[in-house]
Design an enzyme around this catalytic site. Structure first.
Site, PDB file in Angstrom:
ATOM      1  CE  LYS A   1      -4.132  -1.950   2.204  1.00 33.23           C
ATOM      2  NZ  LYS A   1      -3.750  -3.348   2.166  1.00 33.23           N
TER       3      LYS A   1
ATOM      4  CG  HIS B   1     -11.335  -1.802   8.708  1.00 34.15           C
ATOM      5  ND1 HIS B   1     -11.580  -0.466   8.464  1.00 34.15           N
ATOM      6  CD2 HIS B   1     -10.807  -1.870   9.958  1.00 34.15           C
ATOM      7  CE1 HIS B   1     -11.208   0.247   9.513  1.00 34.15           C
ATOM      8  NE2 HIS B   1     -10.744  -0.580  10.428  1.00 34.15           N
TER       9      HIS B   1
ATOM     10  NE  ARG C   1      -7.651  -9.717  -4.059  1.00 34.04           N
ATOM     11  CZ  ARG C   1      -8.770  -9.197  -3.562  1.00 34.04           C
ATOM     12  NH1 ARG C   1      -9.900  -9.314  -4.231  1.00 34.04           N
ATOM     13  NH2 ARG C   1      -8.776  -8.542  -2.408  1.00 34.04           N
TER      14      ARG C   1
END
Length: 619
Positions: free
Chosen positions: A116, A235, A297
């Site tokens: 990230k 989350h 993906r």
């Protein structure tokens, strides 16, 4: 075109890929672990190869075994699905080096977007707006605490290699930062083998908006519009929809253009998702939406995009991997209607969403919905993998129609004895805020108590249940679903008990049951109950009300917060259990004293093992 395909995955996504591959005339090969020997994806594939023991690290995460299975069966290509090795650049390269076709992006693209912090740096350089935060190499806890203070609380700690809601913690106060950091790093290390984290500003009214992108080997990249995935718990996405409510055409055009720019920055090939976080305090505005990460993906929620565009994304993946150009141009893509997906999990919302495992003795899905699943009646929910049972997908001409169809479908979903979140999903759809599209990622946390509490059974349900039980000889088949023929004869009375231990004294008209049964299952608004005629309980019965804290599943103890003799308060964390790829906190059910402690850090425990016993302090 690819002629034979190995699916390096399991469960729902493996079955989903097999369905499209077979429609295209492609031979399929499944892989399976010990736990999945009788799984649905194994049965549906043309061939299946055993690749190891039940833990994923000994089977689905062992790339060499998967490549060997492909070579031994003559498969030309490997589709990774999502999760497991789907975003592992080394595995992708190993597949290519073995002379096989990798159904996914180039390994270099996976590497560029896989961490990230590096991805945000790359996107910022490409002119894509990113969220404020710290993405550096220094992982010293004190240093990270200082950066968090500079950014300003609340902040979000995120594993740089994370995904699926794992390795992520929101921190509201500096006093909680160090503990949250340690927990996040433990989970990140266990799930991804990488404890490195980044810190970013937590947006107070955040919405999670993502854009589906697709590239081919001929230089074409298109977007297939946006999805809203703001309904999340810890989350992890719960309900997704497309398009995003409140998105105007101008904002959509700008957001999708940025997503295509991000994909072009890494020469993207195949299906990918650009995820954004939006500050929705003033509605959806292009200047208040920032890049968060890219998933290289297929996404779990890809069906909602398929439903509004009419595009089979798996078919596109296979065609692009075979060297074909994208079968659609940007100007040909249109949004048609509205689609929603609800994730049906094997978990019990009433006990803090602890996963539920076991045999699926009773299983019915609604016929009016698209249902993507990897299980069938008589199958098992294993403790080794993600607890998803199915994805329930509805399409309607309008958002209200899609909501209504999905709500009806949830009502028609029946699972037993494994517990599910069906009732919780139905309650979410009933929220007034959701109905008008006023959603954000904190909505579930704010309303969770009302969302998880089962409704009281009404008089008609109790009367019909009691009549069926009272009329039966008591030795019928296990778990017959609720079904009656009312005869309106004389009145009778019975005492019945549900699976939570609640007792009811019921007067009813005698009825003739459809078939004799010793117990009755009732499904109301997604909530399931099993009723039996009440019998006296022995003193050895253990329940949370007794203060016995039992392990809800097999797992490993990773933290013990109390000692024998300690005083505890209701809700206080006692033990943290790692199972099903997540950390689960077990808490005190009431104020009292730790009378017995059988938990040690590092110990493996089995389901229903007594970990802690709390006693009420007599005054």
């Amino acid at each position: 075109m690819i002629q034979s395909l190995l699916i390096a995955n399991r469960g729902e996504i493996a079955c989903r890929i097999i369905r499209t591959a077979h429609a295209m005339g492609i031979r399929t090969v499944a892989v399976y672990s010990d736990a999945d020997a009788k799984a649905l994806h194994v049965q549906e594939a043309d061939e299946a190869v055993h690749i190891g023991a039940s833990p994923a690290r000994e089977s689905y995460l062992v790339g060499d075994k998967i490549i060997a299975a492909a070579l031994s069966t003559g498969a030309e290509a490997i589709h990774p699905g999502y999760g497991f090795l789907s975003e592992n650049a080394e595995f992708a390269q190993a597949v290519i080096d073995a002379g096989l076709i990798w159904v996914g992006p180039n390994p270099a693209s996976i590497t560029a977007m896989g961490l990230k912090d590096a991805a945000k740096t790359l996107m910022a350089a490409a002119g894509v707006p990113v969220t404020p935060g710290y993405m550096g190499e220094n992982q010293d806890p004190a240093f990270l605490g200082e950066r968090a203070a500079e950014i300003g609380y609340p902040v979000l700690i995120k594993a740089v290699a994370g995904g699926g809601g794992k390795g992520m913690r929101k921190v509201d106060d500096a006093a909680d930062f160090i503990d949250a950091l340690a927990s996040c790093q433990r989970e990140a290390s266990a799930s991804f083998g990488n404890a490195h984290v980044l810190i970013e500003k937590y947006i107070q009214r955040p919405r999670h908006i993502e854009v589906q992108v697709f590239g081919d080997t001929h230089g074409n990249i298109v977007h297939l519009f946006e999805r809203d995935c703001s309904l999340q718990r810890r989350h992890q996405k719960v309900i997704e929809e497309a398009p995003a409510p409140g998105m105007d055409e101008a904002t959509r055009a700008q957001l999708c253009a940025v997503a295509v720019k991000a994909a072009k920055a890494v020469d993207y090939i195949g299906a990918g998702t650009i995820e954004f976080i939006a500050d929705a305090s003033e509605g959806l505005r292009a200047d208040r939406i920032w890049f968060m990460e890219m998933n290289t993906r297929l996404q779990v929620e890809h069906p909602v995009t398929e439903e509004i565009t009419g595009v089979d994304l798996v078919e596109c993946q296979l065609r692009v991997a075979s060297g074909e150009a994208l079968p659609m141009r940007q100007e040909e893509l249109r949004i048609n209607g509205w689609a929603m997906e609800a994730r049906l999990y094997a978990e019990n919302p009433a006990t803090g969403f602890l996963p539920s495992i076991g045999s699926l003795d009773h299983l019915e899905f609604p016929e009016e919905l698209r249902v993507d699943t990897g299980v069938q009646i008589g199958g098992e929910v294993s403790p080794f993998y993600d607890p998803m049972i199915a994805k329930l997908i509805a399409w309607g001409e309008t958002r209200d129609e899609a909501i209504g169809l999905l709500r009806d479908g949830i009502d028609g979903t029946e699972v037993w004895p494994v517990k599910t979140n069906a009732g919780f999903l139905g309650r979410l759809l009933d929220l007034p805020e959701f109905g008008i599209g006023d959603v954000d990622t904190g909505l579930i946390a704010r309303e969770v108590d009302a969302l998880v509490t089962p409704p009281e059974p009404d008089e008609d349900e109790l009367a019909e249940v009691a009549a069926a039980l009272f009329a039966s000889p008591g030795d019928g088949p296990f778990s017959a679903a609720l079904g009656f023929r009312l005869n309106a004869l004389s009145r009778a009375e019975a005492r019945i008990t549900d699976d939570s231990g609640n007792s009811y004294v019921v007067s009813f008209d005698e009825v003739e049951a459809d078939e004799p049964t010793a117990d009755v299952l009732a499904f109301t608004d997604g909530f399931a109950r099993r009723y039996v005629l009440e019998e006296p309980r022995g003193s050895g019965h253990s329940a949370v009300s007794d203060g016995a804290i039992l392990s809800p599943m097999p797992g490993r103890i990773i933290a013990v917060e109390v000692a024998a003799g300690d005083s505890v308060t209701k809700g206080q964390k006692l033990v943290t259990l790692e199972a099903m790829k997540m950390e689960h906190s077990l808490t005190a059910p009431f104020d009292g004293t730790v009378a017995e402690l059988n938990a040690e850090v590092g110990a493996q425990v089995q389901v229903e093992a007594l970990l802690v016993r709390i006693e009420v302090v007599e005054v």
